[in-house]
Design an enzyme around this catalytic site. Sequence first.
Site, PDB file in Angstrom:
ATOM      1  N   CYS B 407      -9.637   0.244   6.035  1.00 31.27           N
ATOM      2  CA  CYS B 407      -7.901   0.075   5.183  1.00 31.27           C
ATOM      3  C   CYS B 407      -6.858   0.500   6.347  1.00 31.27           C
ATOM      4  CB  CYS B 407      -7.706   1.440   4.170  1.00 31.27           C
ATOM      5  SG  CYS B 407      -8.124   2.951   4.998  1.00 31.27           S
ATOM      6  N   HIS B 451      -6.562   7.000   1.976  1.00 28.29           N
ATOM      7  CA  HIS B 451      -6.396   5.762   2.471  1.00 28.29           C
ATOM      8  C   HIS B 451      -5.410   5.424   3.192  1.00 28.29           C
ATOM      9  CE1 HIS B 451      -7.516   2.029   0.923  1.00 28.29           C
ATOM     10  NE2 HIS B 451      -6.317   1.725  -0.027  1.00 28.29           N
ATOM     11  N   ASP B 467      -2.312  -4.038  -1.269  1.00 33.00           N
ATOM     12  CA  ASP B 467      -3.493  -2.767  -0.936  1.00 33.00           C
ATOM     13  C   ASP B 467      -4.318  -3.807  -0.634  1.00 33.00           C
ATOM     14  OD1 ASP B 467      -5.582  -1.507   0.160  1.00 33.00           O
ATOM     15  OD2 ASP B 467      -5.753  -0.526  -2.301  1.00 33.00           O
TER      16      ASP B 467
END
Lengths: 319, 651
Positions: B407, B451, B467
């Site tokens: 991430c 995250h 995202d």
Amino acid sequence: MHAALRRLAQRAVARAERRLPALTRLRRPEPLPIELNRRRIYILPTAFGFGFGALLLVMLVGALNYANNAALLLTCLLGAAAAASMLLAFRTLDGLRLSDIRADHAVAGEALRLTLDFSASRLREAVRLDCMGETRAFAVDGTTELHLQLPTTRRGWQALPRIRVWSTWPLGMFRAWSWLHPQQSVLVWPRPEQAGPPPVLPADGQERLRPQPGEELAALRDYRRGDAPRHIAWKASARHHDLLVKDFDRPEPRETWSLDWHALRSLDREARIARLARWLGEAEAQGRRYSLQLPGERIEVGSGPVHYARCMGALAVLP
Amino acid sequence: MKADAQPLDTRSFDLAALAFAMALVLQAPHLPWWLGAPLLLAIGLRWWLRRYQRTRVAAWLKLPLLALLVLAVVARYGNVFGLVPGTALAAGLLVLKLLETETPRDARVGMGFACFTLMAALLFDQSLVATLAVALGLLPPLAALRSLEPGRRAPAALWREWLPGMGLLAVALPLAVLAFLLVPRLSSPLWGAPNVDQQRSGLADSMTPAGFTQLLVDDSPALRVSFDGPPPPPGLRYFRAYVMSHYDGASWTYRDVSNQPPAPIEAAGGIRYRISLEPTRQRVLPTLDMPLAAPPGASLRRDRVVIADKPVDKLRDYTVSSATAYRLEPQLGRHHARWLQLPAGFNPRTLSLGQSWRRQYGNDDAAIVRAALALFHDGGFRYTLAPAPLGRNAMDDFLFDTREGFCEHYASAFTVLMRAAGIPARVVTGYQGGYWNAIGHYLLVRNSDAHAWSEVWLAGKGWVRVDPTAAVRPQRISLGAAAAAPGGQLPWYQVGWLQSLRNHWDIVNRWWNQGVNGFNALRQRGLLRPFGIDRTDTSTLALLLAASCTLAMLIGLAWVWRRREPEDAVRAALRQLERKLARLGVVRQTGEGPRDYLQRAAAALPAQRERLLELMHRYLELRYGRAEPTPESLRRLQRAIRDFPVRRVVK
């Protein structure tokens, strides 16, 4: 420093005893059996208990400071366990019963063996007993006998000392104690003199003693030529290969001793008692029959341990 | 006093050594290994030497060992004060104490010290398991203290030594709970709060690609969330912590600005929820998506980041309302340039790619976002927790060379691309996902759920969450971090059924956290209010505590003082018969002898006449006939009385 502190503590205790007889150990002597109950059991923390309390306090403040509830909970748990141990210390003594005290015989100056019978309805562990500067540890399960050596100094009735029963069970943080003062005395016999003359016997009293056959059956032995047939043990021989003959003891003839207080006019009181005690001991050891004449009391002829104890007892309680 | 000078017997020494070892083992996770292992070894050696060689430790050895210990602690921590060095020192001193333990007096002091060390272990970890372990660790010291009392009945088996201690703790538990509930809590600490766990991973206020690797394998709980309504669907479970604006070519950092009001927001409704945050030693409070207001003791920063007034050093509960559908900062105004900042001289290829998109799509910002996501989705990118290292131009290397990462890499690259294309963008870190515990109705978010994602500003929409990781690996968002990791990259305890078991077990931890660790002055007040006590200042609590401790002691005394008379079995049997006859209407008068009474009963109950007369004879025989009742006759009487029928006579 230590000695000074101890003296100070002793003075304080002595003062407390004078001022607060009900609270401290000046308990009146009481008859047996003595059962410990809550009115007479005292509890105080031990030095370790105080130290542990301080430690708990530190842990409490630490737990509160760091707002750590888990540590706080366990500190509380430990503290509560310590408090519960106080109750257990009490329970160790509560209901403990001193049911009987038996004393052996001892002459003045020797230690007297005391047997204390303790009983309890449930198991008591780690009970301790202080008597005359000596500490004993024991467990009571049902009934327990405890033997103590009581030092003696002079003849006559001797009162039992105060006894302290205590326990720091189970964690050593609290000390529960109680004082026992049994209303019981033990008789201490007079101490015989080391050496001296034998008793002077009245001339007419000395009867000539013929040798006589013994009457006591001592043993069975094998038949030897010349043994009288009436001495053969027929019944025993029937179960045996050879003939067996009854062998009779033939004691050496002994004259009876009449021990008289008034015959020892030249000695002072204690010396007379000591001499009589020695004669009594010798007579008993030699298996003689003897009588004892004391001022105000006469013990007729006899022998054996009971007779001996009676005579010694009479000597012991002479004023 | 004399007994205290006697050497310890074997059993006592064994128990004392065990108590020391137990205290050390529970302390060991918080000690450096080079201290813990030699100390344990020293305990074992000392035990073996005394048990089998019957030797003592030479007196001259103690001082050098003490000096060595202090030197080691000072060399490692700089001083001997404070929680961590203090604990290390205490553990060492504990072992030194065992070396010189020879008499009951030494052992008692040592046991007290062992209890203290056990308690200190809880300052590092106060979970349920740790607390239970420490409670069990109290058993050896208690057993050792018992064994020091002379005149006890020592059980043959060692394990039997634990039982009395357990009993004592069980008896003590009610009083302990009472005291725990009522002890007045401090409003402010007396001395410095501990600065433990510097190494503990957690969200930091800066982010470098590959900086999360530690975090993603740490699956200790980070926060637990319970929602007032139904929980949001997994795709919306984004918990924002830091909004990072500044990029220096290597890392993204959060700049705390406290003098500006929060950015305006247009939100339709909100979700109300309560977060229980594990200690992080940081001031940020993660919140679901976009918080509408800050909880008490915290403030809302410009970018709607919630910052607490004090670092979170202990479990912190807060209730917040958040919006999941909103328009944040519709007009960017003078801040526009801030969100386009890029360091000069880094990542030339990435910058030119972004600029080329701007030329290609013109003013269509949304198309540029789509282009970037399409690049991640179709450009041969791979999700992995063990990416290849990156060079100076990290984003160039990542986008055009290695093409693997997690991430952080994707969020960072995406944000740089957007800024290069002239779209205001920023990196957001926090947590995403979590495990929904259906039994406890709460969401468990672990540190491994950490995250990073991006937010871009689009005209008319405000800040929009994008995202990029979802473009590469959608499972990361829908199923969570553990499911997304490629096989073999997670530690053994994070796989499959074990992880599921641990997720279920977490409900106990939550209960412990809520019930015990989270019990504070506020809850104390709530506890007392039903009893009509509204003022819970220190003196009231102290009074209550004293009163309830006295009460508890009185109960204890009543238990101790009650005397059970050893009841006569014959009389007890008669009393049972009396109760039965009383139900039939024949009540024994005061002063009525058993003979008269039973004869009267026989006359009143003609149906049972024979039986009653027989019982009477048996009773009188047992009671007065012989000095000591025989067991058989007693049993016969008891059986006859037990079988005596109690049927209501129909009148």
